[in-house]
Design a protein around this motif. Structure first.
Motif, PDB file in Angstrom:
ATOM      1  N   ALA A 126      -6.825  -3.900  16.351  1.00  0.00           N
ATOM      2  CA  ALA A 126      -8.159  -3.889  15.736  1.00  0.00           C
ATOM      3  C   ALA A 126      -9.186  -3.305  16.696  1.00  0.00           C
ATOM      4  CB  ALA A 126      -8.557  -5.305  15.322  1.00  0.00           C
ATOM      5  N   LEU A 127      -9.110  -3.703  17.961  1.00  0.00           N
ATOM      6  CA  LEU A 127     -10.049  -3.187  18.948  1.00  0.00           C
ATOM      7  C   LEU A 127      -9.861  -1.687  19.132  1.00  0.00           C
ATOM      8  CD1 LEU A 127     -11.022  -4.993  22.229  1.00  0.00           C
ATOM      9  CD2 LEU A 127     -10.735  -2.528  22.185  1.00  0.00           C
ATOM     10  N   ARG A 128      -8.612  -1.254  19.215  1.00  0.00           N
ATOM     11  CA  ARG A 128      -8.353   0.177  19.395  1.00  0.00           C
ATOM     12  C   ARG A 128      -8.805   0.984  18.180  1.00  0.00           C
ATOM     13  NH1 ARG A 128      -3.726  -1.891  21.879  1.00  0.00           N
ATOM     14  NH2 ARG A 128      -2.509  -1.678  19.959  1.00  0.00           N
ATOM     15  N   ALA A 129      -8.582   0.434  16.987  1.00  0.00           N
ATOM     16  CA  ALA A 129      -8.985   1.144  15.770  1.00  0.00           C
ATOM     17  C   ALA A 129     -10.497   1.323  15.743  1.00  0.00           C
ATOM     18  CB  ALA A 129      -8.519   0.367  14.536  1.00  0.00           C
ATOM     19  N   ALA A 130     -11.226   0.290  16.128  1.00  0.00           N
ATOM     20  CA  ALA A 130     -12.685   0.380  16.152  1.00  0.00           C
ATOM     21  C   ALA A 130     -13.134   1.439  17.148  1.00  0.00           C
ATOM     22  CB  ALA A 130     -13.280  -0.978  16.502  1.00  0.00           C
ATOM     23  N   LYS A 131     -12.532   1.426  18.341  1.00  0.00           N
ATOM     24  CA  LYS A 131     -12.899   2.387  19.381  1.00  0.00           C
ATOM     25  C   LYS A 131     -12.536   3.815  18.966  1.00  0.00           C
ATOM     26  CE  LYS A 131     -13.434   1.598  23.435  1.00  0.00           C
ATOM     27  NZ  LYS A 131     -14.597   1.650  24.374  1.00  0.00           N
ATOM     28  N   ASP A 132     -11.318   3.981  18.448  1.00  0.00           N
ATOM     29  CA  ASP A 132     -10.868   5.310  18.046  1.00  0.00           C
ATOM     30  C   ASP A 132     -11.720   5.865  16.913  1.00  0.00           C
ATOM     31  OD1 ASP A 132      -8.893   5.111  19.939  1.00  0.00           O
ATOM     32  OD2 ASP A 132      -7.285   4.642  18.517  1.00  0.00           O
ATOM     33  N   GLY A 133     -12.272   4.950  16.110  1.00  0.00           N
ATOM     34  CA  GLY A 133     -13.108   5.385  14.998  1.00  0.00           C
ATOM     35  C   GLY A 133     -14.534   5.704  15.399  1.00  0.00           C
ATOM     36  N   GLY A 134     -14.865   5.518  16.669  1.00  0.00           N
ATOM     37  CA  GLY A 134     -16.185   5.887  17.162  1.00  0.00           C
ATOM     38  C   GLY A 134     -17.194   4.769  17.231  1.00  0.00           C
TER      39      GLY A 134
END
Length: 354
Positions: A126-134
């Motif tokens: 979840a954290l990576r998805a948020a970061k990768d999404g900007g």
């Protein structure tokens, strides 16, 4: 032209004091992209589009409390907030939500600038998805070691929340957390929360190294808040000593501490725990069934209080700063009062130094 809270600031405070306060808040303001480094606490049923937009329009940073919303409901809430403000705002997601990854994607699709993970350590995906999404990621930490770990995992900012806060709380006061964490964690902006009700307190934490502050209780009685009039009146009448954590009567049946105003519901909860304990001891209920009965006592209680105005049997979650809530006022006026108090305190100090 001044707008939002800026237009309401006290005019008897000298301009250099406001400029000095701006410098202290600069890191937090830049992080959120707002005028003042004041973050709205995410309060279920209260921190929805109307209050969130009002805070952002006032120059603070509003945060939607997703809580138990499903993705479709969150999508609608974000769209509703965007219809009321063009300023940046964030979304608070509970890490234990079964659709957490889907909720992250809803935020990213709507170009939400900041995602706040609360209620536990955010899962890596979840954290990576948020970061990768900007999106910028904000996490809560109750300890220095965990804060450092969260930063290594990708958190862009942290919130340290003391036990003085309303709702679900940890065991340590903000006064202690700030001393333990602020001098030693400078890699990312750190925001303080819990029991903050005046600008002078905000100033003191800024001077200790905080990037800004999160406040919830002070904004419950904002004119734009949809909380029921009886809910708001409970806050206006309440004192710090009235906001107490729920207690457990037997360590075998743990109760997650929640700070709320004492009412008939909190008293009945104690009796309910005793009744379930007796049923367990008599063999009428298994330990698991008794625990479930205890946990279900407050189901829907917050909504009953906030939306329906049932402040007797509902859960009136409030922080210890409730004693500083004295009236209903527009969000911009509350923000201006806080900023004015902080700047006035700075001005007095600057005058003494001169």
């Amino acid at each position: 032209m001044a707008e939002g809270a800026e237009a309401l600031l006290p005019t008897d405070v000298p301009a250099p004091a406001y400029a000095a306060l701006d410098r202290l808040m600069a890191r937090g303001s830049a992080f959120f992209g707002c005028r003042y480094a004041l973050m709205g606490g995410a309060m279920s049923w209260v921190s929805e589009r109307n209050l969130v937009a009002a805070l952002s329009n006032a120059g603070a940073f509003g945060v939607i409390a997703c809580g138990a919303m499903d993705p479709a409901r969150l999508e609608a809430e974000i769209a509703g907030t965007k219809a009321l403000t063009q300023k940046p705002f964030g979304v608070n997601l509970i890490t234990m939500h079964p659709q957490l990854l889907d909720l992250v994607q809803v935020c990213l699709a709507a170009n939400v600038t900041h995602i706040v993970f609360a209620g536990g350590i955010p899962p890596g995906p979840a954290l990576r998805a948020a970061k990768d999404g900007g999106a910028k990621v904000v996490c809560f930490t109750p300890a220095l070691a965990l804060g450092k770990k969260l930063v290594r995992s990708g958190a862009d900012a942290l919130v340290i929340e003391g036990s003085e806060a309303g709702g679900h709380i940890g065991p340590v006061s903000l006064n202690v957390l700030a001393q333990e964490i602020l001098p030693h964690l400078r890699d990312v902006p750190v925001f303080v929360a819990g029991g903050i009700g005046r600008g002078e307190a905000i100033l003191s934490y800024l001077e200790m190294g905080a990037a800004g502050a999160q406040l919830g209780t002070r904004f419950v009685t904002a004119t734009e808040s949809i909380a029921h009039p009886r809910f708001k009146q409970a806050f206006i009448r309440g004192n710090a000593r009235d906001a107490v954590p729920t207690l457990q009567i037997d360590e075998r049946f743990p109760v997650i501490p929640v700070r709320a105003l004492v009412n008939e519901g909190t008293k009945r909860f104690m009796a309910h725990q005793a009744a379930m304990l007796a049923k367990f001891q008599s063999g009428e209920l298994t330990k698991e069934a008794a625990q479930l009965e205890i946990e279900h006592f407050w189901a829907g209680a917050l909504r009953r209080a906030v939306i329906d105005g049932d402040v007797e049997s509902g859960s009136v979650m409030a922080g210890q700063s409730v004693g500083m809530v004295t009236r209903e006022a527009p969000a911009a006026e509350i923000v201006a009062e806080l900023i004015g108090q902080a700047a006035a305190a700075l001005a007095a100090r600057m005058a003494t130094a001169a």
